[in-house]
Scaffold this active site. Structure first.
Site: not given
Ligand code: AMP
Length: 279
Positions: A32-33, A36-37, A147-148, A184
Site C-alpha cells: 500500500a505504498l 512516505g515509502h 522514524e514514524k 500511512s
Molecule cells: P510499512 O509498510 O508501514 O511497514 O512501512 C515500511 C517502512 O516505511 C517503515 O520503515 C516505516 O517506518 C516507513 N514509513 C511508513 N510511513 C512513513 C512516513 N510517513 N515517513 C517515513 N517513513 C515511513
C-alpha cells in the site's frame, strides 16, 4: 525490475550481485505504498548500487486479526510504484514461503515493554522475525526505516546486535502530507471527515514543541493529553515522552540523549501513530 516470489529466486539473484561486489540497500514494506515509502526508496536508490524492496503483510506482527484482514493490499499498484522508483529487485513472497521455517520468539526487555510493544503483545517479535530473515536473505549492506515507527528502529538495532547481523540501519525522517499528517497506509481507511481531523495530531504535537522552553516534560505531557481530550473524535491510547535511546519514559532530559514524544491515537476506527522530537 526483477520480481522474486521465492527465497530461492531471491538468494540466487543476491549471489550474482555479491560476486560483483555491489552494495545492496533494502527497504522492507507491507505495501500500500505511499509518499512516505517513496522517501525511503529515494534514499536507498541514491546510496546503493542495488535497491531491493520487499512487499509483505507480515501476519505474525498483527495482534489484531481485523487489522490484518483490513490492511490495504494492491500488488500491481505497488509493483508499478517500485519500478518508477528505480527498484532493482522486488521481493513479494507469500506467508507460507516466509514461514517454511517456524518463527522464533525474540525478546527485547525494557525496549518492548512500553508503547507499541506494550499495546501490541508479540508485535515486535513478529517484526524481528521478518526483518532478520530479509536481512539474511538479501545480504543487504543498509536497511532503511522510517522514524514514524520510532520504537521499531530501536528494536531492529537491538535485533541485529542479538543476531550478530552486520548491516547499517538508516533512519529516515517522517514524510508528511501538506497538512502535516504523517503518510500511512492506514490513512486510506479514514472517512473524508476523519481525514480532515487527522492533521490535528501533528498540530497538537507541534504546539507542544513550541512550549518546550516554558514547560517541564511532565507539563508537556499533560498539555498534549488535554489537547487530545478536547477533540472528541480522538481516543488517545498513549502519549509518552521518552529518552530517544532507551525509550523509557522520562521527566527530565538525560545529558547527551534526545527526548521524543510518541503518540498512538484512534480516529474513526483507525489507529494512527506519530512522534515529536523535543530535544
Ligand atoms: P510499512 O509498510 O508501514 O511497514 O512501512 C515500511 C517502512 O516505511 C517503515 O520503515 C516505516 O517506518 C516507513 N514509513 C511508513 N510511513 C512513513 C512516513 N510517513 N515517513 C517515513 N517513513 C515511513
Amino acid at each position: 525490475m526483477k520480481i522474486c516470489r521465492t527465497i530461492e529466486e531471491l538468494t540466487s539473484t543476491i549471489e550474482e550481485i555479491k560476486q560483483e561486489n555491489k552494495t545492496i540497500g533494502l527497504v522492507p514494506t507491507m505495501g500500500a505504498l505511499h509518499e512516505g515509502h517513496k522517501s525511503l526508496f529515494r534514499k536507498a536508490r541514491e546510496e546503493n548500487d542495488v535497491f531491493i524492496s520487499s512487499v509483505f503483510v507480515n501476519p505474525i506482527q498483527f495482534n489484531n486479526k481485523e487489522d490484518f484482514e483490513k490492511y490495504p493490499r494492491d500488488e500491481q499498484k505497488d509493483l508499478n510504484i517500485l519500478e518508477e522508483c528505480g527498484c532493482d529487485i522486488a521481493f513479494v513472497p507469500t506467508a507460507d514461503e516466509i514461514y517454511k521455517q517456524e518463527p522464533k520468539e525474540f525478546h527485547f526487555g525494557a525496549l518492548e515493554q512500553v508503547m507499541e510493544g506494550k499495546q501490541r503483545p508479540g508485535h515486535f517479535s513478529g517484526v524481528a522475525n521478518i526483518v532478520s530473515r530479509l536481512f539474511l536473505w538479501t545480504k543487504a549492506d543498509r536497511g532503511y526505516f522510517g522514524e514514524k515507527d520510532y520504537q521499531q528502529i530501536a528494536i531492529i538495532k537491538e535485533m541485529i546486535r542479538q543476531e550478530n547481523i552486520n548491516i547499517e540501519i538508516v533512519s529516515c525522517p517522517i514524510y508528511r502530507d501538506e497538512d502535516g499528517l504523517a503518510t500511512s497506509s492506514r490513512n486510506q481507511r479514514l472517512s473524508p471527515e476523519a481525514r480532515k481531523i487527522a492533521p490535528k495530531i501533528h498540530q497538537i504535537l507541534e504546539k507542544s514543541y513550541l512550549q518546550r522552553n516554558s514547560l517541564s516534560l511532565s507539563q508537556i505531557k499533560r498539555f498534549v493529553e488535554d489537547e487530545f481530550e478536547k477533540i472528541k473524535d480522538f481516543e488517545l491510547e498513549y502519549f509518552l515522552i521518552v529518552d530517544d535511546t532507551t525509550l523509557q519514559p522520562i521527566h527530565t532530559k538525560n545529558p547527551g540523549h534526545g527526548v521524543v514524544g510518541c503518540v498512538a491515537v484512534w480516529l474513526d476506527g483507525v489507529r494512527l501513530i506519530d512522534i515529536q522530537r523535543y530535544y
